[in-house]
Structures are given as C-alpha cells and as structure tokens.
Motif scaffolding. Structure first.
Motif, short mmCIF file in Angstrom:
data_model
loop_
_atom_site.label_atom_id
_atom_site.label_comp_id
_atom_site.label_asym_id
_atom_site.label_seq_id
_atom_site.Cartn_x
_atom_site.Cartn_y
_atom_site.Cartn_z
N MET A 63 14.20 -21.54 -19.32
CA MET A 63 15.42 -21.99 -18.65
C MET A 63 16.43 -20.86 -18.45
SD MET A 63 16.07 -25.84 -20.11
CE MET A 63 16.91 -26.35 -18.59
N GLN A 64 15.98 -19.63 -18.64
CA GLN A 64 16.87 -18.48 -18.45
C GLN A 64 17.45 -18.48 -17.04
OE1 GLN A 64 18.10 -15.97 -20.16
NE2 GLN A 64 16.98 -15.99 -22.10
N GLY A 65 18.74 -18.22 -16.96
CA GLY A 65 19.41 -18.16 -15.68
C GLY A 65 19.87 -19.51 -15.16
N ARG A 66 19.52 -20.58 -15.87
CA ARG A 66 19.87 -21.91 -15.40
C ARG A 66 20.75 -22.66 -16.40
NH1 ARG A 66 15.75 -25.50 -14.67
NH2 ARG A 66 14.26 -24.53 -16.09
N LEU A 67 21.10 -22.00 -17.50
CA LEU A 67 21.87 -22.66 -18.56
C LEU A 67 23.12 -21.88 -18.89
CD1 LEU A 67 19.09 -23.50 -21.19
CD2 LEU A 67 20.08 -25.04 -19.48
N THR A 68 24.16 -22.64 -19.31
CA THR A 68 25.34 -22.05 -19.91
C THR A 68 25.76 -22.94 -21.06
OG1 THR A 68 26.09 -21.16 -17.78
CG2 THR A 68 27.69 -21.23 -19.57
N ILE A 69 25.75 -22.37 -22.27
CA ILE A 69 26.20 -23.12 -23.44
C ILE A 69 27.62 -22.70 -23.76
CG2 ILE A 69 25.26 -21.43 -25.09
CD1 ILE A 69 24.58 -23.81 -26.93
N SER A 70 28.45 -23.65 -24.13
CA SER A 70 29.84 -23.34 -24.42
C SER A 70 30.38 -24.33 -25.44
CB SER A 70 30.69 -23.37 -23.15
OG SER A 70 30.67 -24.66 -22.57
N GLN A 71 31.50 -23.97 -26.04
CA GLN A 71 32.14 -24.86 -27.00
C GLN A 71 33.63 -24.90 -26.74
OE1 GLN A 71 31.33 -22.49 -30.69
NE2 GLN A 71 33.52 -22.71 -30.98
N GLU A 72 34.27 -25.90 -27.21
CA GLU A 72 35.72 -25.99 -27.16
C GLU A 72 36.19 -26.67 -28.44
OE1 GLU A 72 37.37 -28.61 -24.19
OE2 GLU A 72 35.44 -29.60 -23.95
N ASN A 73 37.44 -26.45 -28.76
CA ASN A 73 38.01 -27.03 -29.98
C ASN A 73 37.18 -26.67 -31.21
OD1 ASN A 73 40.03 -28.30 -28.47
ND2 ASN A 73 38.74 -30.09 -28.13
N ALA A 74 36.93 -25.38 -31.34
CA ALA A 74 36.12 -24.86 -32.45
C ALA A 74 34.77 -25.56 -32.44
CB ALA A 74 36.87 -25.03 -33.76
N GLN A 75 34.45 -26.29 -33.47
CA GLN A 75 33.13 -26.91 -33.56
C GLN A 75 33.11 -28.36 -33.13
OE1 GLN A 75 32.07 -24.15 -37.42
NE2 GLN A 75 32.89 -26.19 -37.67
N ASN A 76 34.17 -28.85 -32.56
CA ASN A 76 34.22 -30.27 -32.25
C ASN A 76 33.49 -30.65 -30.98
OD1 ASN A 76 35.70 -30.73 -34.53
ND2 ASN A 76 37.67 -30.48 -33.51
N SER A 77 33.37 -29.72 -30.04
CA SER A 77 32.73 -30.04 -28.77
C SER A 77 31.79 -28.93 -28.36
CB SER A 77 33.78 -30.25 -27.67
OG SER A 77 34.60 -31.36 -27.96
N LEU A 78 30.59 -29.32 -27.96
CA LEU A 78 29.58 -28.39 -27.48
C LEU A 78 29.09 -28.88 -26.13
CD1 LEU A 78 27.82 -25.89 -28.30
CD2 LEU A 78 26.12 -27.55 -29.07
N HIS A 79 28.91 -27.94 -25.19
CA HIS A 79 28.49 -28.33 -23.85
C HIS A 79 27.28 -27.52 -23.42
CE1 HIS A 79 32.30 -30.47 -23.55
NE2 HIS A 79 32.91 -29.36 -23.95
N LEU A 80 26.54 -28.08 -22.48
CA LEU A 80 25.41 -27.38 -21.89
C LEU A 80 25.40 -27.66 -20.40
CD1 LEU A 80 22.92 -25.59 -22.50
CD2 LEU A 80 21.57 -27.71 -22.49
N GLN A 81 25.71 -26.65 -19.62
CA GLN A 81 25.65 -26.76 -18.17
C GLN A 81 24.26 -26.36 -17.72
OE1 GLN A 81 28.21 -27.75 -15.88
NE2 GLN A 81 26.45 -27.77 -14.48
N MET A 82 23.59 -27.25 -17.01
CA MET A 82 22.24 -26.99 -16.53
C MET A 82 22.23 -27.04 -15.01
SD MET A 82 19.95 -29.17 -19.25
CE MET A 82 20.52 -30.76 -18.66
N THR A 83 21.69 -26.02 -14.39
CA THR A 83 21.61 -25.97 -12.93
C THR A 83 20.17 -25.79 -12.48
OG1 THR A 83 21.96 -23.58 -12.88
CG2 THR A 83 23.92 -24.96 -12.79
N ASN A 84 19.94 -26.04 -11.19
CA ASN A 84 18.61 -25.89 -10.60
C ASN A 84 17.54 -26.55 -11.47
OD1 ASN A 84 16.73 -25.07 -8.72
ND2 ASN A 84 16.43 -23.06 -9.66
N LEU A 85 17.78 -27.78 -11.83
CA LEU A 85 16.87 -28.49 -12.71
C LEU A 85 15.52 -28.73 -12.03
CD1 LEU A 85 19.44 -30.92 -14.30
CD2 LEU A 85 18.00 -29.32 -15.56
N LEU A 86 14.47 -28.69 -12.84
CA LEU A 86 13.10 -28.88 -12.38
C LEU A 86 12.51 -30.13 -13.02
CD1 LEU A 86 11.98 -25.18 -12.92
CD2 LEU A 86 12.77 -26.21 -10.78
#
Length: 126
Positions: A63-86
């Motif tokens: 999934m290289q190049g198609r993901l972005t992992i991020s967090q907000e509010n320290a450890q309270n929120s984690l996100h994963l943006q996925m693009t060009n899904l197969l």
C-alpha cells in the motif's frame, strides 16, 4: 478500561478513497505505538501502517504511496487516509495500540499491540 472504536469504513469503487478513524479512551501514560491492521477473508491479519512515538511511520509495501497515517489529540485519535483503493484492499481494518516499553521502537508485528478495536469493513469493487 481501554477502548478503541473505528469508523469510516464502507464500500467504494476501485480508485476511490476512504478515511478511517480510531477513537481511543482509557489509555494511561504515554508512548504508545499505534497502527492499522487488516484481515481479508481466509488470510492472516497484516499490518498496513504504524505510527511510532517519535512521529515516524511505516507502511506495508502493498500500500506504499496510497496511505497516510496521522494522529490528533495525542493518543486519542488515529486516522488512516487511503487513496486509489484496489479490490485486493477489501478487508476488515483494525486500529491497534500497544505500549512502546520495553522496546525502543514500534514494530509492524501484531504481537506488539495489546489493545484492538472491533474493526471496520472496507469493500472495494472493481
């Protein structure tokens, strides 16, 4: 009691995007490894993205190049943006967290993660 709750899964066509979110509660202390894993029918659970305590990250080769992992509010929120899904990205996606100690770095090994969410289904149609 630690609780991880995922949201944001759904059905998309190939080439589409989804943003997964994980809301964490009950964690004590700091320095937790955070990650996203997935499990497709008939396959073993595999890591797709991890976020280390120093802000570094790692993604699965598939999934290289198609993901972005991020967090907000320290450890309270984690996100994963996925693009060009197969279609082969179809799976249940899980949020996971585990204490960094006694190690010095996070890992993509699922054994390093103590807390798991219930999972959110991602279905990609061709």
């Amino acid at each position: 009691q630690v609780q991880l709750v995922e949201s944001g899964g759904g059905s998309v066509q190939a080439g589409g995007s989804l943003r997964l979110s994980c809301a964490a509660s009950g964690l004590s202390g700091s320095n937790y490894c955070m990650g996203w894993f997935r499990q497709a029918p008939g396959k073993e659970r595999e890591a797709v993205a991890i976020l280390d305590t120093d802000g570094s990250f790692d993604y699965a080769d598939s999934m290289q190049g198609r993901l972005t992992i991020s967090q907000e509010n320290a450890q309270n929120s984690l996100h994963l943006q996925m693009t060009n899904l197969l279609p082969e990205d179809t799976a249940v996606y899980y949020c996971a967290m585990g204490a960094l100690f006694p190690f010095n770095y996070c890992s993509m090994s699922s054994s390093r993660y103590t807390y798991w969410g219930q999972g959110t289904q991602v279905t990609v149609s061709s």
